[in-house]
Design an enzyme around this catalytic site. Structure first.
Site, short mmCIF file in Angstrom:
data_model
loop_
_atom_site.label_atom_id
_atom_site.label_comp_id
_atom_site.label_asym_id
_atom_site.label_seq_id
_atom_site.Cartn_x
_atom_site.Cartn_y
_atom_site.Cartn_z
N ASP A 42 -44.24 25.34 44.15
CA ASP A 42 -42.84 25.69 43.91
C ASP A 42 -42.26 26.48 45.09
O ASP A 42 -42.98 27.21 45.77
CB ASP A 42 -42.73 26.51 42.61
N HIS A 97 -39.03 19.99 50.94
CA HIS A 97 -40.03 19.10 50.33
C HIS A 97 -40.90 18.46 51.41
O HIS A 97 -42.11 18.34 51.25
CB HIS A 97 -39.35 18.02 49.49
N LEU A 122 -64.09 15.09 47.17
CA LEU A 122 -63.03 15.85 46.51
C LEU A 122 -62.15 14.86 45.75
O LEU A 122 -61.87 13.77 46.25
CB LEU A 122 -62.19 16.58 47.58
#
Ligand code: IPE
Ligand code: IPE
Ligand code: MG
Length: 242
Positions: A16, A33, A127
Site C-alpha cells: 500500500d 504503481h 520460492l
C-alpha cells in the site's frame, strides 16, 4: 536470530502507498504503481536470500474496481507487462507463481497472462509467489461455504464432518501454508479484506514506508522484527510451563 525456525515460511504483503508516494512527488498515481513493481522484484530477491518459501502479494482487491477506470486499466496493464517482463528471470531463479482470487471476474487478457505465468513457472521449487488478484477474503470464505454446501447436498460430505480443515481445503489457498508474517506498508493499520481466515495467528507488521520505497533492506528489517516476536498460539511461555 540464527535459528531457521525464526525465518517465516510464508510472508504475506499488503502493498500500500503507491498513490500517495506518487502524489507527494507531483506524479500521476500510475507512476507509483510502476515503481511498486520494482519493490516486488526486490522482495523476491530478499525472500530467496533469506530462505522464505512463500510470499503473497496483494496486487488488486475486488474493492479496487471502484477506482477510476484509467487507474484500474493501468493496473491491469502493469500486471500483464510485469508477467511478460519478469517470467524469464523468475524461471531462472526457481520461482513458481500462482494466483488466488476470482479469476472469472478478470478481463480475458489478464486471465491469459496469469495462466501463462503459472504454466511457465510451474516447476520452480525455491520460492512460491502467490499473486492475490481480484481477491476478497470474505468472498473466498463465502465461496468455500457454498462449495461445502454443495458437497453436503450431494451426500459427499456430512455436516458433522465439516471442520476447520474442510473449510481451509476449499479456499484459494488450499495448498499454501498460512502466513507467518503479514506486512502492510503505507501506514494504514488494517487488513482490507486480505487473508482473514489464513492470518488467524500471523504476526502483523505495519510500517509507514510507502510501497515504492520498500526494498530489500525493509524486507530484512521486517524479518528481524519477526525473529524477535514470541508466538504463543494461545499457550503460555515454555518457561512458565513447570
Ligand atoms: C496500493 O497502493 C496498490 C493497490 C491498491 C492496487 P494504493 O494505490 O492504494 O496507494 P495509496 O494507498 O492510495 O497511497
Ligand atoms: C489494499 O489497499 C489492497 C491492495 C493493496 C491491493 P487499499 O488501498 O485498496 O486499501 P484501503 O482502501 O486503504 O483499505
Ligand atoms: Mg491504498
Amino acid at each position: 536470530m540464527n535459528s531457521h525456525a525464526k525465518i517465516p515460511a510464508h510472508v504475506a504483503i499488503i502493498m500500500d502507498g503507491n498513490g500517495r508516494w506518487a502524489a507527494s512527488r507531483g506524479m500521476d498515481r500510475t507512476r507509483g504503481h510502476a515503481r511498486g513493481a520494482d519493490s516486488v522484484r526486490a522482495c523476491i530477491v530478499a525472500a530467496i536470500t533469506a530462505g522464505v518459501r512463500y510470499v503473497t502479494f496483494y496486487a488488486f482487491s475486488t474493492e479496487n474496481w471502484g477506482r477510476p477506470a484509467g487507474e484500474v486499466d493501468s493496473l491491469m496493464e502493469l500486471l500483464c507487462d510485469s508477467v511478460v517482463r519478469e517470467t524469464p528471470e523468475l524461471i531462472e531463479r526457481g520461482v513458481r507463481v500462482v494466483a488466488i482470487g476470482d479469476r472469472e471476474g478478470l478481463p480475458e487478457k489478464v486471465r491469459r497472462h496469469i495462466d501463462r505465468i503459472e504454466g511457465d513457472t510451474a516447476s520452480g521449487s525455491k520460492l512460491t509467489i502467490v499473486l492475490a488478484v481480484n481477491y476478497s477474503s470474505r468472498n473466498e470464505i463465502a465461496r468455500a461455504a457454498a462449495r461445502i454446501a454443495t458437497k453436503i447436498t450431494t451426500g459427499e460430505l456430512s455436516p458433522e464432518n465439516v471442520t476447520e480443515e474442510t473449510l481451509s481445503a476449499e479456499l484459494f489457498t488450499a495448498s499454501i501454508p498460512d502466513p507467518d508474517l503479514l506486512i502492510r506498508t503505507g501506514g494504514e493499520c488494517r487488513l482490507s479484506n486480505f487473508l482473514l481466515w489464513q492470518s488467524a495467528y500471523a504476526e502483523l507488521y505495519f510500517t509507514p514506508v510507502m510501497w515504492p520505497d520498500f526494498g530489500e533492506r525493509e524486507f530484512a528489517a521486517a524479518l528481524e522484527e519477526y525473529a524477535g516476536r514470541e508466538r504463543r498460539f494461545g499457550n503460555i511461555q515454555p518457561t512458565q510451563n513447570n
